[in-house]
Design a protein around this motif. Structure first.
Motif, mmCIF file in Angstrom:
data_model
loop_
_atom_site.group_PDB
_atom_site.id
_atom_site.type_symbol
_atom_site.label_atom_id
_atom_site.label_comp_id
_atom_site.label_asym_id
_atom_site.label_seq_id
_atom_site.Cartn_x
_atom_site.Cartn_y
_atom_site.Cartn_z
ATOM 1 N N SER B 42 0.819 -1.212 0.000
ATOM 2 C CA SER B 42 0.000 0.000 0.000
ATOM 3 C C SER B 42 0.854 1.265 0.000
ATOM 4 C CB SER B 42 -0.939 -0.002 1.207
ATOM 5 O OG SER B 42 -0.180 -0.091 2.397
ATOM 6 N N GLY B 43 2.147 1.133 0.124
ATOM 7 C CA GLY B 43 3.029 2.306 0.014
ATOM 8 C C GLY B 43 3.552 2.820 1.340
ATOM 9 N N LYS B 44 3.428 2.018 2.402
ATOM 10 C CA LYS B 44 3.893 2.449 3.731
ATOM 11 C C LYS B 44 5.396 2.739 3.715
ATOM 12 C CE LYS B 44 2.640 -1.479 5.700
ATOM 13 N NZ LYS B 44 2.115 -2.253 4.541
ATOM 14 N N SER B 45 6.156 1.763 3.202
ATOM 15 C CA SER B 45 7.616 1.929 3.172
ATOM 16 C C SER B 45 8.015 3.095 2.285
ATOM 17 C CB SER B 45 8.286 0.655 2.679
ATOM 18 O OG SER B 45 8.030 -0.390 3.587
ATOM 19 N N THR B 46 7.312 3.210 1.164
ATOM 20 C CA THR B 46 7.610 4.303 0.242
ATOM 21 C C THR B 46 7.476 5.643 0.961
ATOM 22 O OG1 THR B 46 6.756 2.957 -1.561
ATOM 23 C CG2 THR B 46 6.994 5.311 -1.983
ATOM 24 N N LEU B 47 6.395 5.789 1.709
ATOM 25 C CA LEU B 47 6.172 7.025 2.450
ATOM 26 C C LEU B 47 7.283 7.256 3.481
ATOM 27 C CD1 LEU B 47 4.460 9.460 3.231
ATOM 28 C CD2 LEU B 47 3.086 7.951 4.699
ATOM 29 N N LEU B 48 7.578 6.199 4.211
ATOM 30 C CA LEU B 48 8.578 6.337 5.269
ATOM 31 C C LEU B 48 9.955 6.694 4.697
ATOM 32 C CD1 LEU B 48 8.220 5.856 8.397
ATOM 33 C CD2 LEU B 48 9.695 3.875 8.052
ATOM 34 N N ASN B 49 10.296 6.079 3.557
ATOM 35 C CA ASN B 49 11.596 6.358 2.935
ATOM 36 C C ASN B 49 11.690 7.797 2.460
ATOM 37 O OD1 ASN B 49 12.489 3.782 3.395
ATOM 38 N ND2 ASN B 49 11.765 3.010 1.423
ATOM 39 N N ILE B 50 10.554 8.320 1.989
ATOM 40 C CA ILE B 50 10.567 9.726 1.568
ATOM 41 C C ILE B 50 10.730 10.622 2.795
ATOM 42 C CG2 ILE B 50 9.164 11.564 0.568
ATOM 43 C CD1 ILE B 50 8.013 9.406 -1.332
ATOM 44 N N LEU B 51 10.013 10.292 3.847
ATOM 45 C CA LEU B 51 10.159 11.072 5.083
ATOM 46 C C LEU B 51 11.595 10.994 5.604
ATOM 47 C CD1 LEU B 51 6.820 10.160 6.933
ATOM 48 C CD2 LEU B 51 7.394 12.277 5.725
ATOM 49 N N GLY B 52 12.236 9.849 5.349
ATOM 50 C CA GLY B 52 13.600 9.658 5.841
ATOM 51 C C GLY B 52 14.671 10.140 4.877
ATOM 52 N N MET B 53 14.240 10.782 3.780
ATOM 53 C CA MET B 53 15.180 11.326 2.793
ATOM 54 C C MET B 53 16.051 10.240 2.171
ATOM 55 S SD MET B 53 16.478 14.865 4.396
ATOM 56 C CE MET B 53 15.797 15.052 6.008
ATOM 57 N N LEU B 54 15.567 8.992 2.245
ATOM 58 C CA LEU B 54 16.277 7.918 1.542
ATOM 59 C C LEU B 54 15.818 7.879 0.097
ATOM 60 C CD1 LEU B 54 15.992 5.123 4.260
ATOM 61 C CD2 LEU B 54 18.003 6.501 3.731
ATOM 62 N N ASP B 55 14.674 8.468 -0.147
ATOM 63 C CA ASP B 55 14.079 8.470 -1.480
ATOM 64 C C ASP B 55 13.422 9.840 -1.667
ATOM 65 O OD1 ASP B 55 13.379 7.540 -3.921
ATOM 66 O OD2 ASP B 55 12.052 5.941 -3.224
ATOM 67 N N GLU B 56 13.109 10.144 -2.915
ATOM 68 C CA GLU B 56 12.523 11.454 -3.177
ATOM 69 C C GLU B 56 11.100 11.331 -3.707
ATOM 70 O OE1 GLU B 56 15.629 14.668 -4.802
ATOM 71 O OE2 GLU B 56 15.977 12.619 -5.489
ATOM 72 N N ALA B 57 10.248 12.276 -3.317
ATOM 73 C CA ALA B 57 8.883 12.309 -3.840
ATOM 74 C C ALA B 57 8.911 12.939 -5.228
ATOM 75 C CB ALA B 57 7.993 13.122 -2.914
ATOM 76 N N ILE B 69 12.178 20.405 2.877
ATOM 77 C CA ILE B 69 13.074 19.399 2.283
ATOM 78 C C ILE B 69 12.773 19.341 0.791
ATOM 79 C CG2 ILE B 69 13.773 16.978 2.322
ATOM 80 C CD1 ILE B 69 14.301 18.523 4.963
ATOM 81 N N LYS B 70 13.616 19.969 0.015
ATOM 82 C CA LYS B 70 13.346 20.026 -1.421
ATOM 83 C C LYS B 70 14.657 20.162 -2.186
ATOM 84 C CE LYS B 70 9.904 21.870 -4.463
ATOM 85 N NZ LYS B 70 8.690 21.160 -4.532
ATOM 86 N N ASN B 71 14.760 19.433 -3.263
ATOM 87 C CA ASN B 71 15.947 19.526 -4.126
ATOM 88 C C ASN B 71 17.268 19.442 -3.346
ATOM 89 O OD1 ASN B 71 14.252 19.855 -6.300
ATOM 90 N ND2 ASN B 71 14.270 22.091 -6.115
ATOM 91 N N LEU B 72 17.307 18.519 -2.417
ATOM 92 C CA LEU B 72 18.551 18.370 -1.666
ATOM 93 C C LEU B 72 19.559 17.597 -2.503
ATOM 94 C CD1 LEU B 72 17.403 17.316 1.905
ATOM 95 C CD2 LEU B 72 18.025 19.581 1.065
ATOM 96 N N ASN B 73 20.820 18.025 -2.481
ATOM 97 C CA ASN B 73 21.821 17.132 -3.073
ATOM 98 C C ASN B 73 22.177 16.051 -2.048
ATOM 99 O OD1 ASN B 73 23.815 18.050 -1.281
ATOM 100 N ND2 ASN B 73 24.479 19.665 -2.705
#
Ligand SMILES: Nc1ncnc2c1ncn2[C@@H]1O[C@H](COP(=O)(O)OP(=O)(O)O)[C@@H](O)[C@H]1O
Ligand SMILES: [Mg+2]
Lengths: 409, 234
Positions: B42-57, B69-73
């Motif tokens: 359902s996307g739980k991990s996806t959400l958490l990874n974005i919150l954790g800056m491991l992945d980008e929305a 948190i936007k356009n971070l290198n």
């Protein structure tokens, strides 16, 4: 980036990943080791080559008589040419500017006896300047001189091994030996870099030999030494005019290839040096190939290492490792391992070469060596190119999104 | 503490695109303990990874502790993760050649803390999770529950503003799960903000608020009365 703590982290990683460390370390050490050995062997080969020539002077021509193959000026073909003492005098008179010396050489085998010891040796009846042509080194006593030649003395200069054979521990100088039935006084003992055969020679005055052979004036062959300062082109020109001079004197057709033979050591040396140059090039090429192979080896290992560590690097990223941290983690570790093992391989190679010395002489490798500069340069090149090769996968690893790296199994 | 607005994320696979998060709006205050629930995929991990800056929305806004948190290198993201965030994963993600103490002190290494200081601190956190005697043990010498406690100690060692746990009990039996939840509750009691992804009802009810994800949106968001895990642990 180079803090003590950083290094501690790297040492720890190295210590705890022995297989990885061993793999890359071994590749690098082996690469450098092979490079150093090959390069050393190449130099050993060249040494052997040079030795053929070091033994004798290189500013000399050897003249041998032959048989004519063409009729000329009323003389028939197939006539045996002979040299005699007047040839020596004529050459001395006609080429004073370029001639350094000239000496005949009459070679005979003789049974030589001292007390109860006897043996067959080659005797060379020569002039006093033969010493320079053959680079004969006096160990004791003296060489033949102008007076010996003029007075036709029965003096002999014997090789180191002749002394050893005939005299055992006895002093040879001043003793009389029987050479082919005549008594000769030993006035000198010599050594020669040309090997055992050269040191089993006996030198006599050529005039004495001619006297013993019914007082004739024939000589087998002669050796002309030219002034080194005339250079290679000068030597080639001198050779041509000498050939013309002798052919004219002996009534040999100018284009007759068989009347006399000339061996030009300067020319041979030149060819030898060209050959040695090619040899050096091939060796350098092969050794360079080893280094390239080493670099390819490390970059493959680096690709493997980075792949193997992808998940770990993902974890480190999640915990706050920046791309810079990731690159330095990988590169410093690799540079550290390549440096240590590179220099280990280099030292092992150098140790091998210096332990070999003369043992491979049968394979034409004498005193293999590599100069320190080349060895260190190759090692540092391998380290630097290894680092560059490692930078590519390290950089790629640094760019992987942490979530992708974490998913890696 | 956290505010996200209209967050979208899709995964591209060849010519297809899987739209996983379809406009998530969500806010969490300091000191909250939130469970993110939903069926598998359902996307739980996806959400958490974005919150954790491991992945980008793909789109949307995300503000963490007042910082957009936007356009971070990557370098900046790494610094933020190090300073603000702690992670606990279902599969622990310990570094297998480092012992417990070294694992715990790793985030402190990336903070630039000296070796002595960070080892002391690591030991302190290991003590809090009850594993000080195991400090020199490698992960493969620890049980699953112990590994997860080391991972929690590691996440806490950097004193993050936000602790993110993706199915922290997913690989553990129920007794061990409750021990881990007990630890998480205690950390929350101390004032830390925590998001826990889970698909287990009992684990979710040990949090203070439950968010339900379905078809890429939040379908339910409710406060619950916290069940204390300590009641189930001897
Ligand atoms: N890297 C990815 N590439 C493609 N699809 C993915 C990727 N990660 C997750 N997905 C898909 O996105 C959906 C949500 O995944 P995930 O967030 O892991 O779900 P959950 O954690 O709720 O089980 C799943 O259908 C999954 O297959
Ligand atoms: Mg999941």
């Amino acid at each position: 980036m180079f803090s003590r703590d950083n290094w501690k982290e790297i040492f720890e990683t190295i210590r705890k990943n022995k297989l990885r460390t061993f793999l890359s370390g071994f590749t690098v050490a082996l690469g450098i080791f092979i490079f150093v050995s090959l390069f050393g062997f190449g130099n050993g080969l060249i040494n052997t080559f040079d030795e053929f020539f070091q033994d004798d002077a290189t500013n000399v021509f050897f003249f041998f008589p032959g048989r004519t193959s063409e009729p000329y000026k009323g003389y028939k073909s197939d006539r045996q040419i002979e040299f005699d003492n007047s040839d020596l005098a004529d050459i001395e008179k006609n080429f004073p500017m370029v001639l350094e010396y000239i000496t005949p050489r009459i070679t005979r085998g003789s049974l030589v006896r001292y007390k109860s010891e006897s043996n067959n040796y080659t005797t060379r009846a020569v002039g006093e300047s033969h010493q320079f042509a053959e680079k004969t080194i006096m160990m004791k006593g003296r060489y033949l001189n102008t007076l010996d030649i003029a007075d036709k003395t029965k003096y002999a200069v014997i090789g180191r091994l002749v002394e050893q054979d005939l005299f055992d521990d006895e002093e040879a100088l001043g003793k009389f030996i029987d050479i082919g039935g005549s008594m000769f006084k030993v006035i000198g003992v010599f050594q020669d870099d040309g090997g055992d055969n050269e040191e089993r020679m006996i030198y006599l005055p050529y005039t004495t030999r001619q006297l013993l052979e019914m007082n004739n004036d024939k000589i087998d062959q002669f050796i002309v030494g030219f002034k080194p300062e005339i250079g290679y082109t000068g030597a080639m020109a001198f050779e041509r005019s000498l050939e013309r001079f002798i052919k004219e004197k002996k009534y040999i057709a100018p284009d007759d290839e068989n009347g006399i033979f000339i061996r030009n050591m300067a020319d041979a040396l030149q060819q030898n040096q060209q050959f040695a140059g090619v040899l050096q090039l091939i060796v350098a090429f092969v050794a360079f190939g080893t280094i390239i192979a080493g670099i390819i080896g490390i970059s493959n290992i680096m690709v493997f290492v980075v792949k193997e560590r992808t998940k770990e690097l993902g974890i480190r990223k999640a915990l706050g490792a920046t791309p810079g941290n990731v690159i330095s983690t990988i590169l410093l570790e690799s540079v550290f391992i390549t440096t240590i093992s590179g220099f280990t391989g280099m030292l092992l190679g150098v140790a091998l070469l210096s332990s070999l010395g003369d043992t491979l002489e049968d394979y034409f490798i004498t005193d293999p060596y590599i100069n320190t500069g080349t060895a260190i340069f190759a090692t540092i090149a391998l380290i630097i190119f290894g680092a560059i090769a490692g930078y590519v996968p390290a950089n790629r690893a640094a760019k992987i999104k942490p979530i992708v790296a974490l998913r890696d199994e | 503490m956290i505010e996200i607005k209209d967050l979208h994320k899709s995964y591209k696979m060849g010519s297809n695109s899987l739209h996983v998060l379809k406009g998530i709006n969500f806010k969490a205050e300091d000191g909250e303990l939130v469970a993110i629930m939903g069926s598998s995929g359902s996307g739980k991990s996806t959400l958490l990874n974005i919150l954790g800056m491991l992945d980008e929305a793909d789109s949307g806004e995300y503000v963490l502790d007042g910082i957009p948190i936007k356009n971070l290198n990557e370098t900046k993201a790494a610094k933020y993760r190090n300073k603000f965030l702690g992670f606990v994963f279902q599969s622990f993600n310990l570094i297998n050649y480092k012992n417990a103490m070294e694992n715990v002190s790793l985030p402190l290494y990336y903070q630039g803390m000296g070796r002595k200081e960070r080892n002391e601190k690591a030991l302190k956190y290991l003590e809090q999770v009850g594993l000080k005697p195991w400090a020199t043990h490698l992960p493969n010498e620890l049980s699953g529950g112990q590994k997860q406690r080391v991972a929690i100690a590691r996440a806490m060692a950097a004193e993050p503003k936000l602790l993110l746990a993706d199915e922290p009990t997913g690989a553990l039996d129920s007794t061990t799960s409750y021990e881990v939840m007990d630890l998480i509750q205690k950390i929350n009691d101390a004032g830390n903000t925590i998001l826990v992804v889970t698909h287990e009802e009992d684990i979710a009810h040990m949090c203070k608020r439950i968010i339900h994800l379905k078809d890429g949106v939040i379908v339910e968001d409710k406060k619950v009365k916290q069940v204390r895990a300590a009641d189930y642990v001897q």
